[in-house]
Design an enzyme around this catalytic site. Sequence first.
Site, PDB file in Angstrom:
ATOM      1  N   ASP A 237       0.817  -1.217   0.000  1.00 23.94           N
ATOM      2  CA  ASP A 237       0.000   0.000   0.000  1.00 23.94           C
ATOM      3  C   ASP A 237       0.849   1.264   0.000  1.00 23.94           C
ATOM      4  OD1 ASP A 237       0.913  -0.286   2.607  1.00 23.94           O
ATOM      5  OD2 ASP A 237      -1.041  -0.703   3.466  1.00 23.94           O
TER       6      ASP A 237
ATOM      7  N   HIS B 289      -7.648  -4.489   9.795  1.00 24.72           N
ATOM      8  CA  HIS B 289      -7.394  -4.204   8.377  1.00 24.72           C
ATOM      9  C   HIS B 289      -6.113  -4.903   7.925  1.00 24.72           C
ATOM     10  CE1 HIS B 289      -4.992  -0.321   9.439  1.00 24.72           C
ATOM     11  NE2 HIS B 289      -4.132  -1.159   8.920  1.00 24.72           N
TER      12      HIS B 289
ATOM     13  N   GLU C 128      -9.955  -1.507   4.825  1.00 24.55           N
ATOM     14  CA  GLU C 128     -10.580  -1.187   6.110  1.00 24.55           C
ATOM     15  C   GLU C 128     -11.896  -1.944   6.299  1.00 24.55           C
ATOM     16  OE1 GLU C 128      -8.870   0.370   8.177  1.00 24.55           O
ATOM     17  OE2 GLU C 128      -8.286   2.400   7.606  1.00 24.55           O
TER      18      GLU C 128
HETATM   19  C1  GLP Z   1      -0.614   0.300   8.463  1.00 23.81           C
HETATM   20  C2  GLP Z   1      -0.314  -0.419   7.150  1.00 23.81           C
HETATM   21  C3  GLP Z   1      -0.599  -1.905   7.242  1.00 23.81           C
HETATM   22  C4  GLP Z   1       0.040  -2.478   8.501  1.00 23.81           C
HETATM   23  C5  GLP Z   1      -0.588  -1.835   9.714  1.00 23.81           C
HETATM   24  C6  GLP Z   1      -0.010  -2.348  11.035  1.00 23.81           C
HETATM   25  O1  GLP Z   1      -1.899   0.781   8.521  1.00 23.81           O
HETATM   26  N1  GLP Z   1      -1.032   0.110   6.050  1.00 23.81           N
HETATM   27  O2  GLP Z   1      -0.107  -2.552   6.072  1.00 23.81           O
HETATM   28  O3  GLP Z   1      -0.159  -3.863   8.538  1.00 23.81           O
HETATM   29  O4  GLP Z   1      -0.372  -0.440   9.639  1.00 23.81           O
HETATM   30  O5  GLP Z   1       1.006  -1.525  11.469  1.00 23.81           O
HETATM   31  P1  GLP Z   1       1.808  -1.697  12.824  1.00 23.81           P
HETATM   32  O6  GLP Z   1       2.669  -2.879  12.617  1.00 23.81           O
HETATM   33  O7  GLP Z   1       2.571  -0.427  12.956  1.00 23.81           O
HETATM   34  O8  GLP Z   1       0.825  -1.896  13.907  1.00 23.81           O
END
Ligand code: GLP
Length: 251
Positions: free
Chosen positions: A67, A138, A143
């Site tokens: 993404d 998500h 979402e």
């Molecule tokens: C973001 C990314 C996701 C990721 C998620 C978890 O929103 N778009 O791809 O999996 O955060 O992030 P974290 O590991 O910082 O909790």
Amino acid sequence: MKVRAFGTAKEAARAAADAVVTQLERKPASVLGLPTGRTAIAVYSELVRLYRIGVADFSRAHTFNVDEFSGLAQGDVHTYRAFMHKHLFNRINLPEAHRHFLDGSAADVVRECERFERAIASRGGMDLLLLGIGTNAHIGFNEPGPRLHARTHRARLAVDTRRANASLFGGRLDKVPRSALTMGVATMLEAKAIVLVATGRSKAVAIASMLTRGISTRAPASLLQLHQDVDVILDLPAAEKLPQSWFDAQP
Ligand code: GLP
């Protein structure tokens, strides 16, 4: 689905990095799907360590990031592209031409998303997709909601998700883009194998809704139940809402 819970977040990150390295050993020209986020940083620092000691070789691999924020120029330090260079790509031997990203600044979003889908397909699809999970379950930027998009698309970000990403923007929620481009859930399900990593208590509810409540667009990660090769790597706090009986039932 295989679910493993490790004693510490570091051990979980190591297990995820090992899965990537095993994939690269089996097929050096593997196509990898890669996430961003706090959890990914721990996995990437382990991959960098394995590269430095000569265990991991990325020279023939190709990567596709899952993404990217909308509206940021490609050179913007807040892009996931910049994140990837900082935490992984500048520190390993993955050729620059092998790093594939969505362009969040593309004027024609539909065309950009189609280009990205075609680029994945033209490399034979993803061999291994590494994923994190949001506290609202998500995956990528898919979402929770009444419906999900199958393919790469522009998604509106939930306020919780924007809040979780605010640290990348100096803590300024107002600076976090309101939308992003993301692989769709069907794009993800076409990967030959998926590894999802989650650590910390803040992910426990998301993990339980992903694994124990059937499939729902209200918990996008639950769609991964449809895939035949998913390895869920947790630390104990992230696993704390899974009943023990659930682990016992694992093959
Ligand atoms: C973001 C990314 C996701 C990721 C998620 C978890 O929103 N778009 O791809 O999996 O955060 O992030 P974290 O590991 O910082 O909790």
